[in-house]
Enzyme design. Structure first.
Site, mmCIF file in Angstrom:
data_model
loop_
_atom_site.group_PDB
_atom_site.id
_atom_site.type_symbol
_atom_site.label_atom_id
_atom_site.label_comp_id
_atom_site.label_asym_id
_atom_site.label_seq_id
_atom_site.Cartn_x
_atom_site.Cartn_y
_atom_site.Cartn_z
ATOM 1 N N ASN A 100 -0.555 11.804 25.569
ATOM 2 C CA ASN A 100 -1.599 12.558 25.049
ATOM 3 C C ASN A 100 -2.553 12.819 26.404
ATOM 4 O OD1 ASN A 100 -4.015 13.132 24.158
ATOM 5 N ND2 ASN A 100 -4.127 10.966 23.035
ATOM 6 N N ARG A 144 0.785 15.046 21.790
ATOM 7 C CA ARG A 144 -0.541 15.247 20.911
ATOM 8 C C ARG A 144 -1.143 16.663 21.077
ATOM 9 N NH1 ARG A 144 -6.490 13.138 21.148
ATOM 10 N NH2 ARG A 144 -7.111 13.533 19.113
ATOM 11 N N HIS A 149 -7.410 14.146 13.490
ATOM 12 C CA HIS A 149 -7.032 12.805 13.110
ATOM 13 C C HIS A 149 -5.655 12.772 12.216
ATOM 14 C CE1 HIS A 149 -11.336 11.549 14.185
ATOM 15 N NE2 HIS A 149 -10.556 11.238 15.361
ATOM 16 N N HIS A 195 -10.947 6.787 8.822
ATOM 17 C CA HIS A 195 -10.644 6.795 10.323
ATOM 18 C C HIS A 195 -11.923 6.502 10.986
ATOM 19 C CE1 HIS A 195 -8.365 7.361 13.997
ATOM 20 N NE2 HIS A 195 -9.482 7.910 14.458
ATOM 21 N N ARG A 220 -21.532 12.405 18.008
ATOM 22 C CA ARG A 220 -21.539 13.600 17.359
ATOM 23 C C ARG A 220 -22.215 13.732 16.004
ATOM 24 N NH1 ARG A 220 -15.151 14.050 17.345
ATOM 25 N NH2 ARG A 220 -14.968 13.400 19.256
ATOM 26 N N ASP A 262 -21.862 3.105 22.228
ATOM 27 C CA ASP A 262 -20.883 2.311 21.650
ATOM 28 C C ASP A 262 -21.315 1.601 20.562
ATOM 29 O OD1 ASP A 262 -19.268 0.010 21.313
ATOM 30 O OD2 ASP A 262 -18.173 0.166 23.177
ATOM 31 N N ARG A 298 -20.957 -1.191 19.164
ATOM 32 C CA ARG A 298 -21.228 -2.453 19.281
ATOM 33 C C ARG A 298 -22.704 -2.827 19.954
ATOM 34 N NH1 ARG A 298 -15.373 -3.261 22.018
ATOM 35 N NH2 ARG A 298 -16.075 -1.013 22.512
ATOM 36 N N GLU A 356 -11.584 -0.903 12.173
ATOM 37 C CA GLU A 356 -10.491 -1.941 12.295
ATOM 38 C C GLU A 356 -11.426 -3.607 12.679
ATOM 39 O OE1 GLU A 356 -7.269 -1.139 14.781
ATOM 40 O OE2 GLU A 356 -7.040 0.721 13.793
ATOM 41 N N GLU A 414 -1.570 6.200 16.003
ATOM 42 C CA GLU A 414 -1.147 7.596 16.184
ATOM 43 C C GLU A 414 -0.120 7.683 17.200
ATOM 44 O OE1 GLU A 414 -5.596 8.182 16.905
ATOM 45 O OE2 GLU A 414 -5.049 9.947 16.246
HETATM 46 P P1 AMP Z 1 -11.607 4.429 18.937
HETATM 47 O O1 AMP Z 1 -12.168 6.090 19.264
HETATM 48 O O2 AMP Z 1 -10.822 4.130 17.721
HETATM 49 O O3 AMP Z 1 -10.769 3.944 20.007
HETATM 50 O O4 AMP Z 1 -12.711 3.424 18.589
HETATM 51 C C1 AMP Z 1 -13.687 3.243 19.945
HETATM 52 C C2 AMP Z 1 -14.976 2.584 19.220
HETATM 53 O O5 AMP Z 1 -14.767 1.534 18.313
HETATM 54 C C3 AMP Z 1 -16.001 2.156 20.371
HETATM 55 O O6 AMP Z 1 -16.889 3.429 20.877
HETATM 56 C C4 AMP Z 1 -16.609 1.282 19.528
HETATM 57 O O7 AMP Z 1 -17.965 1.683 19.155
HETATM 58 C C5 AMP Z 1 -15.764 0.544 18.454
HETATM 59 N N1 AMP Z 1 -15.367 -0.766 18.527
HETATM 60 C C6 AMP Z 1 -14.645 -1.072 19.188
HETATM 61 N N2 AMP Z 1 -14.569 -2.631 18.706
HETATM 62 C C7 AMP Z 1 -15.693 -2.791 17.962
HETATM 63 C C8 AMP Z 1 -16.226 -3.950 17.415
HETATM 64 N N3 AMP Z 1 -15.640 -5.216 17.685
HETATM 65 N N4 AMP Z 1 -17.399 -3.836 16.667
HETATM 66 C C9 AMP Z 1 -17.931 -2.630 16.577
HETATM 67 N N5 AMP Z 1 -17.450 -1.517 16.916
HETATM 68 C C10 AMP Z 1 -16.307 -1.614 17.587
#
Ligand code: AMP
Length: 403
Positions: free
Chosen positions: A8, A89, A178, A205, A238, A280, A282, A331, A384
């Site tokens: 990737n 990818r 995706h 997703h 976004r 983020d 979180r 997830e 992926e």
């Molecule tokens: P991805 O693009 O699929 O790698 O997702 C990344 C995003 O998942 C991060 O920017 C976080 O906002 C979110 N994320 C990861 N772990 C958690 C969690 N335990 N609770 C809430 N959001 C999470």
């Protein structure tokens, strides 16, 4: 058995995973970040332990060479020709690719012609491919497109109501993204639908980039992302779908230039823009819990838009058998899933089981609804990279068979 590498390449990064196929066993994985800098970061997993070094990496060619040297030095491979194929990818396959394709002159020039639709991504993929070609000149490389799975959409699902001239001349239409994840998840999801007749799945997703896809009998019929990954649901940074006048008015009233606004809509909007807290989720969840009203509004907006798409796709599919949550947020965040369930369960007769949801073990597949639920809702971790490895392995077998 064959070693296959999933690749990737981004504009300044190169992520890889080396598989033993057909077992789909991950032998090692890693990343080179900050390509183009004297202090690039190279990480690789050796015997399960992550090894990190800071090294100068001029370009993608050097990055690929560093990874290959590390594989040899650590005796993960004895010779480079043990790598039988690479799966790359590619974000934008335009209308040309309904499935993965062997990299040849035709594939290369089509990906190149699509650079205007995905300027950062497609260019980087080609730079990555060129780098591999130098280091592994005789190893087949396969392009695996994020858009391919969405090529089964009907015209009425992918055409924008703009002047026909723009659709035809500039190839402006919905392509989605995706696709590799949506395909992987819907293939697994189908196995959990115990009924005859149509199998209707809504795949969510939800990562930092996020999209929702309606899948009927293994085929994508609608997807939320549009011409580019800026469209669809609201994301970490976004906007998702907007009235086009929003763009026009912000441009006119802020006095900023077009490119700046476009970057802001991509990188400083969504959860980040509305909450003003972080990109983020979180951090946004934490701030909302602490009583920050902007963070709460950001989360409410996010969940509302996802619920609206789920409703839309319920209609588009003529019903639904399974909803899947996946990717970083989907997830890992039961709080986010609960917010979406709260906004959909009554209309769609979903018997959401909050206890099951919060008890679900991270990184595993589990159900978050009661047996009597009209729609089953599951959490399924996405993968992926394994799809890249599968398609590259298939190409290797095909080529071997033909020789
Ligand atoms: P991805 O693009 O699929 O790698 O997702 C990344 C995003 O998942 C991060 O920017 C976080 O906002 C979110 N994320 C990861 N772990 C958690 C969690 N335990 N609770 C809430 N959001 C999470």
């Amino acid at each position: 058995m064959a070693k296959i590498m999933a690749v990737n390449c981004g504009s300044s990064s190169f992520k890889f995973k080396l598989y033993e196929m057909p077992e789909e066993k991950v032998i090692t994985s890693g990343i080179v970040e900050r390509i183009g800098h004297e202090d690039a970061i190279f990480q690789i997993k050796i015997n399960g332990e992550s090894k990190k070094t800071i090294v100068p990496v001029k370009d993608h060619g050097v990055a690929v060479q560093i990874v290959m040297d590390a594989l040899l030095e650590n005796k993960i491979i004895e010779h480079l020709d043990e790598i039988k194929a690479t799966g790359h990818r590619v974000v934008q396959g335009g209308p040309y690719f309904k499935e993965s394709a062997l990299f040849n002159e035709d594939t290369y020039s089509k990906i190149e012609s699509l650079i205007p639709l995905a300027p950062l991504h497609n260019k980087a993929h080609l730079v990555g491919f060129d780098a591999f070609k130098k280091v592994l000149p005789n190893t087949p490389a396969v392009a695996v497109f994020d858009t391919a799975f969405h090529q089964t959409m009907d015209k009425e699902d992918y055409t924008y109501p703009i002047k026909k001239e723009y659709t035809e001349k500039y190839m402006i239409r919905r392509y989605g993204a995706h696709g590799t994840s949506h395909k992987y998840l819907s293939e697994i999801g189908e196995k959990y639908i115990e009924k005859d007749g149509d199998k209707r799945i809504i795949v969510c997703h939800l990562g930092s980039g996020a999209s929702i896809t309606a899948v009927k009998n293994g085929k994508c019929v609608a997807t939320s992302m549009g011409l580019t990954p800026l469209g669809g649901i609201m994301m970490n940074t976004r906007t998702g779908d907007l009235d086009p006048s929003v763009y026009y008015q912000v441009l006119k009233m802020s006095g900023k230039d077009n490119e700046t606004i476009f970057q802001e809509f991509n990188k400083e909007s969504g959860l980040y823009g509305v909450s003003g807290v972080s990109n983020d989720s979180r951090d946004v969840e934490k701030a909302a819990l602490e009583g920050n009203p902007d963070a709460q509004l950001a989360l409410d907006l996010w969940a509302r838009r996802i619920a609206d798409f789920i409703g839309q796709y319920f209609v588009r599919l003529g019903g639904c058998d399974l909803i899947i949550f996946s990717a970083g947020i989907g997830e890992n965040s039961p709080e986010s899933r609960e917010m979406i369930m709260d906004r959909t369960k009554e209309a769609l007769e979903i018997a959401y089981d909050r206890d099951l949801d919060y008890a679900g073990k991270r990184g595993t597949t589990f159900t978050i609804t009661k047996p009597e639920s009209k729609i089953k809702v599951m959490v399924i971790p996405t993968d992926e990279e394994v799809m890249l490895a599968r398609d590259a392995y298939k190409a290797y077998l095909d080529m071997k068979g033909n020789n």
